[in-house]
Design a protein around this motif. Structure first.
Motif, PDB file in Angstrom:
ATOM      1  N   ILE A   1       0.920  -1.246  -0.085  1.00 55.40           N
ATOM      2  CA  ILE A   1       0.124   0.085  -0.012  1.00 55.40           C
ATOM      3  C   ILE A   1       0.894   1.185   0.136  1.00 55.40           C
ATOM      4  CG2 ILE A   1      -1.820   1.235   1.212  1.00 55.40           C
ATOM      5  CD1 ILE A   1      -2.620  -1.297   2.428  1.00 55.40           C
ATOM      6  N   PRO A   2       0.995   1.980  -1.007  1.00 59.17           N
ATOM      7  CA  PRO A   2       1.874   3.196  -1.144  1.00 59.17           C
ATOM      8  C   PRO A   2       1.286   4.404  -0.138  1.00 59.17           C
ATOM      9  CG  PRO A   2       0.335   3.279  -2.950  1.00 59.17           C
ATOM     10  CD  PRO A   2      -0.162   1.938  -2.245  1.00 59.17           C
ATOM     11  N   PRO A   3       2.293   5.183   0.107  1.00 60.71           N
ATOM     12  CA  PRO A   3       1.999   6.222   0.912  1.00 60.71           C
ATOM     13  C   PRO A   3       1.090   7.203   0.237  1.00 60.71           C
ATOM     14  CG  PRO A   3       4.331   6.511   0.231  1.00 60.71           C
ATOM     15  CD  PRO A   3       3.844   5.193   0.081  1.00 60.71           C
ATOM     16  N   GLU A   4       0.023   7.801   0.512  1.00 65.96           N
ATOM     17  CA  GLU A   4      -1.030   8.576  -0.337  1.00 65.96           C
ATOM     18  C   GLU A   4      -0.813  10.188   0.136  1.00 65.96           C
ATOM     19  OE1 GLU A   4      -5.635   8.980  -1.656  1.00 65.96           O
ATOM     20  OE2 GLU A   4      -4.813   7.272  -0.222  1.00 65.96           O
ATOM     21  N   TYR A   5      -0.286  10.880  -0.644  1.00 62.54           N
ATOM     22  CA  TYR A   5      -0.274  12.408  -0.558  1.00 62.54           C
ATOM     23  C   TYR A   5      -1.528  12.980  -1.020  1.00 62.54           C
ATOM     24  CZ  TYR A   5       1.032  17.111  -1.327  1.00 62.54           C
ATOM     25  OH  TYR A   5       1.199  18.676  -1.262  1.00 62.54           O
ATOM     26  N   ILE A   6      -2.144  13.470  -0.144  1.00 58.56           N
ATOM     27  CA  ILE A   6      -3.526  14.463  -0.489  1.00 58.56           C
ATOM     28  C   ILE A   6      -3.111  15.883  -0.543  1.00 58.56           C
ATOM     29  CG2 ILE A   6      -5.732  15.268  -0.155  1.00 58.56           C
ATOM     30  CD1 ILE A   6      -5.916  12.530   1.840  1.00 58.56           C
TER      31      ILE A   6
END
Length: 381
Positions: A181-186
């Motif tokens: 699960i990749p890091p998700e940047y909002i």
């Protein structure tokens, strides 16, 4: 694995591998636990897989692997083995020059991400030892070091490209990103200048800055693309063709971001932008090779030129709001979406590689899309 947990291990043809059950059941041939297989891939690395419902499925997989190994030419197998034994730092240093589609700015960005976040952790690891667990540990290490989400995503994206390249070349047998699960940047809320603020900046800026503001806010150009403004790029009265950019550090022409050499994109050109280009050409003429934006000492603008003129114009205009030149691109997107232009078109005009990024940044600018849909559906009912 201990002798007790692998009592069913069955050796097959030499070099083919083995299948077994990794359990302690007394009658493993009838227990419900899945079969596992163990083999050496074309690079000589020992691999283990599990999840096979019966012996037939395990043997079919071993046969497939064995056939692939036998049919792999010796030279290709040696290449895979060589790639697999390379250290990550060495492989990354050979991978980057092969990315010929990267513009100079992208190369600098990737080098910065590698040197700051990836190499300090993974430089010495051999390529054939990368697994999903290793990648997940790397993400966790960034979280422990309180690396920002934007930097985490950039580091993960760079690592992902390098590992998938090694996987494609056979240096890594199994996909090392499977299930990760990749890091998700909002993206944070963007700051969009008002039309009054744009007019104030133009009134306080030089003719060159006015031209750049018109190009970025009216056609959605990036900084470097606006530096390369050229009258010949007006291919129609209402169409501007973006064919290149000026590198903001070297002041040299470069290909477009996310485009191959010779590729271009086109953007709608409002009448005000067309008049701005023609007016500047009449008043100041053209520089080297027809480019409009230049300085007294150089044929092209640079980031330092823009930053100096932008801050000076903001100060003279009395604007304290956190606005950057890139905010002009946000104004372009907002202007498009608030007037009902499809976001797919906006993504193409702005040169985004992936429309998902356009959605992340600008979807909230689409005028009451859910409410409007509800009203239309109600009318249909």
């Amino acid at each position: 694995m201990s002798q007790e947990t692998c009592t069913l291990a069955t050796q097959l043809v030499r070099g083919m591998g083995s299948f077994f059950k990794n359990c302690e059941c007394s009658r493993q041939s009838r227990c419900p636990h899945p079969y596992a297989i163990r083999y050496r891939d074309a690079t000589g690395r020992q691999c283990e897989e599990t999840g096979y419902a019966n012996q037939t499925a395990a043997l079919d997989r071993l046969n497939k692997v064995y056939d692939e190994k036998r049919n792999t030419p010796r030279q290709k197998a040696d290449l895979k083995r060589q790639v697999g034994k390379q250290r990550f730092g060495e492989y990354a240093s050979t991978w980057l020059p092969r990315q010929r589609h990267y513009v100079p700015g992208s190369v600098r960005s990737v080098n910065q991400v590698l040197n700051c976040h990836v190499l300090p952790v993974l430089e010495s690891r051999r390529m054939n030892t990368f697994t999903p667990t290793v990648v997940e540990d790397f993400i966790m290490s960034m979280e422990e070091r309180s690396v920002g989400l934007a930097a985490q995503q950039n580091a993960f994206d760079t690592l992902k490209k390098i590992l998938l390249d090694a996987h494609r070349r056979g240096g890594i047998t199994e996909n090392p990103l499977d299930g990760v699960i990749p890091p998700e940047y909002i993206p944070r809320k963007i700051t969009i200048p008002t039309l009054d603020e744009i007019h104030a900046l133009k009134a306080a800026g030089s003719d060159e800055l006015v031209l750049l503001i018109d190009q970025m806010s009216g056609c959605g150009l990036r900084n470097g693309e606006a530096y390369a403004t050229h009258p010949d790029r007006m291919v129609a009265d209402d169409v501007y063709r973006i064919t290149e950019q000026i590198d903001g550090r070297t002041r040299q022409p470069a290909r477009l971001k996310h485009r191959k050499p010779g590729e271009f994109r086109e953007s709608p050109m409002p009448w005000t932008v067309r008049e701005s280009i023609l007016r500047f050409e009449r008043n100041h003429g053209v520089g080297a090779n027809g480019y409009l934006l230049r300085t007294q000492r150089a044929d092209h603008w640079a980031h330092t030129t823009l930053n100096y003129q932008w801050e000076a114009a903001k100060k003279r205009a009395g604007i304290t709001k956190r606005l950057t030149p890139y905010s002009l691109r946000h104004f372009f997107a907002s202007n498009c979406l608030s007037n009902g232009i499809p976001i797919t078109d906006v993504a193409e005009w702005m040169g985004h590689k992936n429309i998902n990024m356009t959605f992340k940044i600008y979807r909230h600018l689409m005028p009451a899309s859910v409410g409007r849909a509800a009203r239309l559906l109600n009318g249909g009912l």
